[in-house]
Design a protein around this motif. Structure first.
Motif, short mmCIF file in Angstrom:
data_model
loop_
_atom_site.label_atom_id
_atom_site.label_comp_id
_atom_site.label_asym_id
_atom_site.label_seq_id
_atom_site.Cartn_x
_atom_site.Cartn_y
_atom_site.Cartn_z
N LYS A 31 0.79 -1.03 -0.02
CA LYS A 31 0.19 -0.02 0.06
C LYS A 31 0.85 1.17 -0.15
O LYS A 31 0.31 2.34 -0.19
CB LYS A 31 -0.97 -0.01 1.13
N PHE A 32 2.08 1.10 0.37
CA PHE A 32 2.94 2.47 0.29
C PHE A 32 4.24 1.80 0.29
O PHE A 32 4.79 0.79 0.61
CB PHE A 32 2.90 3.18 1.44
N VAL A 33 5.20 2.62 -0.57
CA VAL A 33 6.52 2.45 -0.68
C VAL A 33 7.44 3.67 -0.14
O VAL A 33 7.02 4.87 -0.83
CB VAL A 33 7.04 2.26 -2.14
N ILE A 34 8.50 3.70 0.52
CA ILE A 34 9.37 4.63 0.96
C ILE A 34 10.76 4.65 0.44
O ILE A 34 11.25 3.56 0.71
CB ILE A 34 9.44 4.96 2.64
N ALA A 35 11.17 5.60 -0.17
CA ALA A 35 12.37 5.47 -0.81
C ALA A 35 13.30 6.70 -0.27
O ALA A 35 12.98 7.48 0.28
CB ALA A 35 12.37 6.00 -2.41
N ARG A 36 14.60 5.82 0.01
CA ARG A 36 15.71 6.70 0.53
C ARG A 36 16.04 7.72 -0.61
O ARG A 36 16.23 7.25 -1.84
CB ARG A 36 17.04 5.78 0.82
N ALA A 37 15.98 9.04 -0.13
CA ALA A 37 16.37 10.12 -0.84
C ALA A 37 17.78 10.70 -1.04
O ALA A 37 18.53 10.80 -1.82
CB ALA A 37 15.36 11.20 -0.77
N THR A 38 18.21 11.08 0.39
CA THR A 38 19.32 11.82 0.54
C THR A 38 20.23 10.98 1.70
O THR A 38 19.50 10.28 2.58
CB THR A 38 19.21 12.97 0.86
N VAL A 39 21.51 11.43 1.70
CA VAL A 39 22.38 10.76 2.77
C VAL A 39 23.28 11.90 3.18
O VAL A 39 24.04 12.39 2.43
CB VAL A 39 23.38 9.66 2.29
N GLY A 40 23.14 12.17 4.59
CA GLY A 40 24.20 13.13 4.76
C GLY A 40 23.95 14.58 4.16
O GLY A 40 22.98 14.97 3.58
N LYS A 41 25.06 15.33 3.86
CA LYS A 41 25.15 16.84 3.59
C LYS A 41 25.20 16.84 1.84
O LYS A 41 24.97 17.79 1.08
CB LYS A 41 25.99 17.73 3.97
N ASN A 42 25.73 15.73 1.35
CA ASN A 42 25.99 15.72 -0.01
C ASN A 42 25.87 14.45 -1.18
O ASN A 42 26.26 14.59 -2.25
CB ASN A 42 27.75 16.13 -0.34
N LYS A 43 24.95 13.49 -0.57
CA LYS A 43 24.79 12.35 -1.61
C LYS A 43 23.26 12.06 -1.65
O LYS A 43 22.38 12.03 -0.59
CB LYS A 43 25.01 11.13 -0.71
N VAL A 44 22.83 12.06 -2.74
CA VAL A 44 21.50 11.76 -3.21
C VAL A 44 21.81 10.24 -3.66
O VAL A 44 22.49 9.85 -4.17
CB VAL A 44 21.10 12.40 -4.61
N ASP A 45 20.67 9.39 -3.10
CA ASP A 45 20.40 7.65 -3.40
C ASP A 45 20.52 7.75 -4.77
O ASP A 45 19.74 8.50 -5.62
CB ASP A 45 19.33 7.39 -2.85
N ASN A 46 21.38 6.92 -5.30
CA ASN A 46 21.58 6.84 -6.96
C ASN A 46 20.21 6.19 -7.51
O ASN A 46 19.86 6.39 -8.82
CB ASN A 46 22.58 5.66 -6.90
N ARG A 47 19.21 5.76 -6.97
CA ARG A 47 18.21 5.22 -7.36
C ARG A 47 16.71 5.92 -7.11
O ARG A 47 15.66 5.68 -7.63
CB ARG A 47 17.69 3.91 -6.94
#
Length: 285
Positions: free
Chosen positions: A113-129
């Motif tokens: 019913k829902f999906v939660i995606a990792r967006a960012t890490v720390g101050k300078n990393k965007v999740d590759n996917r």
């Protein structure tokens, strides 16, 4: 007389040696027993220890057939005993490329019913996917959410700005989520909590939505529960014997070892402490 004395000394040495040997055997036995108990406890609670220390297991790791069967039974039991609740998954680049067109149900019986995606890490990393996952979740007409993995030793406002720059929340999306798992190495716990509150305040102001906080149960009880009472929590607890979330948990991540069609490797499964109506009530209006 001298011979008798030497005999007594020899007998005394034998007794002392015997006592010493007995003590060595006893100590060795106690140590061995302690080591066995430690290993058993370590294995039984390995997931909790890993989360408490801020590490996650490798989602690509395959289980044996017997382990797979036990995990599947656990997942089925939890979800089947909460039919009025809704379930969802969370994903990141660690799941690799997800075949969204083939995305299946959980244990062939329970809808995602829902999906939660990792967006960012720390101050300078965007999740590759993230960008791909974020768009594909919307196309699947599934309620979506995004989370930020917080690095305690990096500037909190810089981390908040990266999340704000990366994530565009729209109507029907879940509130922003802050994932905190590790303890700081270069600052005090009080400073960590100040940084977390700065992130939460900045993100809430931007989205006009109060964020949700994610963490492991031990971390939550020890460091967060008393200082963030106004926030809702998403708690990770993989204890095989736990069958119910606590009443004050909004979400319960109860396994990281689910197998779902369309996703290579293993994935986390989460139970909302409520029904679909509650899920919708959380979303952006």
């Amino acid at each position: 007389m001298a011979t008798t004395k030497r005999k007594k000394q020899k007998t005394s040495r034998k007794k002392a040696t015997s006592k010493f040997s007995t003590l060595k055997v006893l100590l060795y036995s106690v140590f061995s027993l302690f080591l066995v108990i430690l290993l058993v406890l370590g294995y039984q609670y390995r997931d909790g220890f890993l989360y408490y220390l801020g590490f996650k297991s490798n989602k690509k790791l395959e289980l044996s057939k017997d382990e797979r069967k036990l995990v599947d039974i656990h997942i089925y039991e939890v979800l089947s005993s909460h039919k009025n609740h809704v379930a969802g998954i969370d994903v990141s680049q660690y799941q690799g490329k997800i075949h969204w067109d083939k995305l299946g149900t959980i244990e062939d019986n329970f809808d995602i019913k829902f999906v939660i995606a990792r967006a960012t890490v720390g101050k300078n990393k965007v999740d590759n996917r993230f960008n791909e996952n974020w768009q594909q979740i919307a196309k699947k007409n599934i309620i979506r959410g995004a989370y930020h993995y917080y690095r305690p030793n990096e500037n909190s406002i810089a981390q908040a700005n990266l999340f704000i720059k990366t994530v565009n929340l729209k109507k029907g999306d879940l509130p922003p989520i802050l994932d905190i798992e590790k303890l700081p190495k270069t600052q005090s716990l009080d400073s960590l909590k100040v940084g977390l509150k700065r992130w939460l305040t900045a993100v809430e102001k931007h989205y006009n939505m109060k964020p949700i906080i994610y963490s492991g149960e031990s971390y939550y009880n020890d460091f967060l529960k008393d200082d963030f009472p106004e926030y809702q929590f998403w708690i990770a607890n993989y204890n095989f014997w736990r069958k119910e979330p606590e009443n004050n948990w909004l979400l319960w991540q109860f396994t990281e070892k689910a197998k779902i069609n369309g996703i290579d490797g293993m994935v986390d499964v989460n139970l909302l402490n409520g029904d679909f109506v509650r899920l919708v009530s959380l979303t952006k209006k």
